[in-house]
Design a protein around this motif. Structure first.
Motif, PDB file in Angstrom:
ATOM      1  N   GLU A 148       0.557  -1.380  -0.221  1.00  0.00           N
ATOM      2  CA  GLU A 148       0.317   0.061   0.122  1.00  0.00           C
ATOM      3  C   GLU A 148       0.666   1.242  -0.005  1.00  0.00           C
ATOM      4  O   GLU A 148       0.371   2.415   0.033  1.00  0.00           O
ATOM      5  N   THR A 180       1.871   4.204  -4.848  1.00  0.00           N
ATOM      6  CA  THR A 180       1.107   4.858  -5.286  1.00  0.00           C
ATOM      7  C   THR A 180       1.493   5.102  -7.252  1.00  0.00           C
ATOM      8  O   THR A 180       2.517   4.564  -7.735  1.00  0.00           O
ATOM      9  N   GLU A 195       1.923   7.721  -8.210  1.00  0.00           N
ATOM     10  CA  GLU A 195       2.186   8.858  -8.848  1.00  0.00           C
ATOM     11  C   GLU A 195       3.824   8.640  -8.200  1.00  0.00           C
ATOM     12  O   GLU A 195       4.208   8.989  -9.256  1.00  0.00           O
ATOM     13  N   ARG A 198       6.705   5.361   5.175  1.00  0.00           N
ATOM     14  CA  ARG A 198       5.345   5.285   5.093  1.00  0.00           C
ATOM     15  C   ARG A 198       4.807   4.226   6.004  1.00  0.00           C
ATOM     16  O   ARG A 198       3.447   4.699   5.808  1.00  0.00           O
ATOM     17  N   GLY A 223      -6.928   3.264 -11.133  1.00  0.00           N
ATOM     18  CA  GLY A 223      -7.657   4.501 -10.376  1.00  0.00           C
ATOM     19  C   GLY A 223      -8.892   4.260  -9.371  1.00  0.00           C
ATOM     20  O   GLY A 223      -9.388   3.449 -10.297  1.00  0.00           O
TER      21      GLY A 223
END
Length: 267
Positions: free
Chosen positions: A18, A21, A23, A35, A132
């Motif tokens: 997780e 991302t 991006e 993170r 997404g």
């Protein structure tokens, strides 16, 4: 298996996945550690194990990415694969006509998850991407799925919060409820400037062999007076995908419903 702190190894692995991302698909071990909140030594050990199983991979600069093995396993077992396979020929046909974005979305939790997207150079701006997500209330695909979803899902969405991307995004519960009723009545969602002022989304429902809405087929085109012309194209394609999935004709669905109401007896 659980760690000394009480958290399972599997939970820690999930946190690592997780951390990535759309991006930022490539991260260092230190970034993953930060993170996830895992100690850097623990992160390094778990990443090394995942790399050995090809669930993660390392670039030449030692940055970590999701491995192809994950894509392979997900594709092999995904319940949405049949929907995507059925939709692709129709999406390609729509794309040839529209020349902008064509996408396929499914309901996942309280969001729309996009399984596929076709685009073209110079197409209008579009915030969606494959794998997404967008909130259900803000996109044409999401509104179709929300309108035909369970009543409790709609009530949770109406309870908010309803994030406003532009002044046109429906962020008032009463307005959203009226829009959902209109989507069910007319058979499609028409969303001018909901996510970006320059873009307009049109989406129609895709049904499975039981007549249940399982996906939404949508186009994103420029937000101008000519956008209305794509509505019949989208609706026709969505019906084509539904037929490919085995959706019965309207009279057959009515007959089936009547048989259920009559206790399963057939005339």
């Amino acid at each position: 298996m659980r760690t000394q702190m009480g958290e399972s190894v599997l939970s820690r692995v999930v946190r690592i996945f997780e951390a990535f991302t759309p991006e930022e698909p490539a991260l260092t071990v230190s970034e993953i550690s930060r993170r996830t909140g895992l100690h850097v030594a623990t992160t390094s050990r778990l990443v090394a194990e995942l790399v050995s199983h090809e669930f993660l991979t390392r670039d030449e600069d030692r940055r970590v990415r999701i491995g192809m093995r994950v894509w392979e396993l997900v594709t092999r077992a995904s319940p949405t694969l049949s929907v995507r396979n059925a939709a692709m020929p129709f999406m390609e046909g729509v794309h040839d006509v529209v020349g902008h974005h064509v996408q396929l979305g499914v309901l996942d939790g309280g969001e729309v998850l996009f399984l596929e997207r076709l685009s073209a150079p110079g197409a209008v701006i579009n915030y969606t991407r494959i794998a997404g997500r967008l909130p259900l209330h803000a996109s044409s695909s999401g509104l179709v799925l929300l309108a035909h979803g369970p009543a409790d899902l709609r009530e949770r969405a109406l309870a908010g919060p309803l994030h406003r991307y532009t002044p046109n995004t429906p962020a008032d519960p009463a307005q959203l409820r009226a829009i959902l009723a209109e989507v069910r009545r007319q058979g499609y969602a028409y969303c001018p400037g909901y996510v970006h002022p320059e873009a307009l989304g049109v989406a129609a429902p895709v049904r499975d062999d039981r007549g249940e809405v399982v996906a939404a087929l949508a186009v994103i085109v420029p937000n101008n007076v000519g956008a209305q012309s794509v509505v019949p194209v989208v609706r026709t394609a969505a019906r084509g995908v539904s037929r490919a999935l085995g959706t019965p004709a309207p009279q057959d669905r009515q007959h089936h419903s009547g048989a259920v109401r009559d206790g399963g007896a057939t005339p």
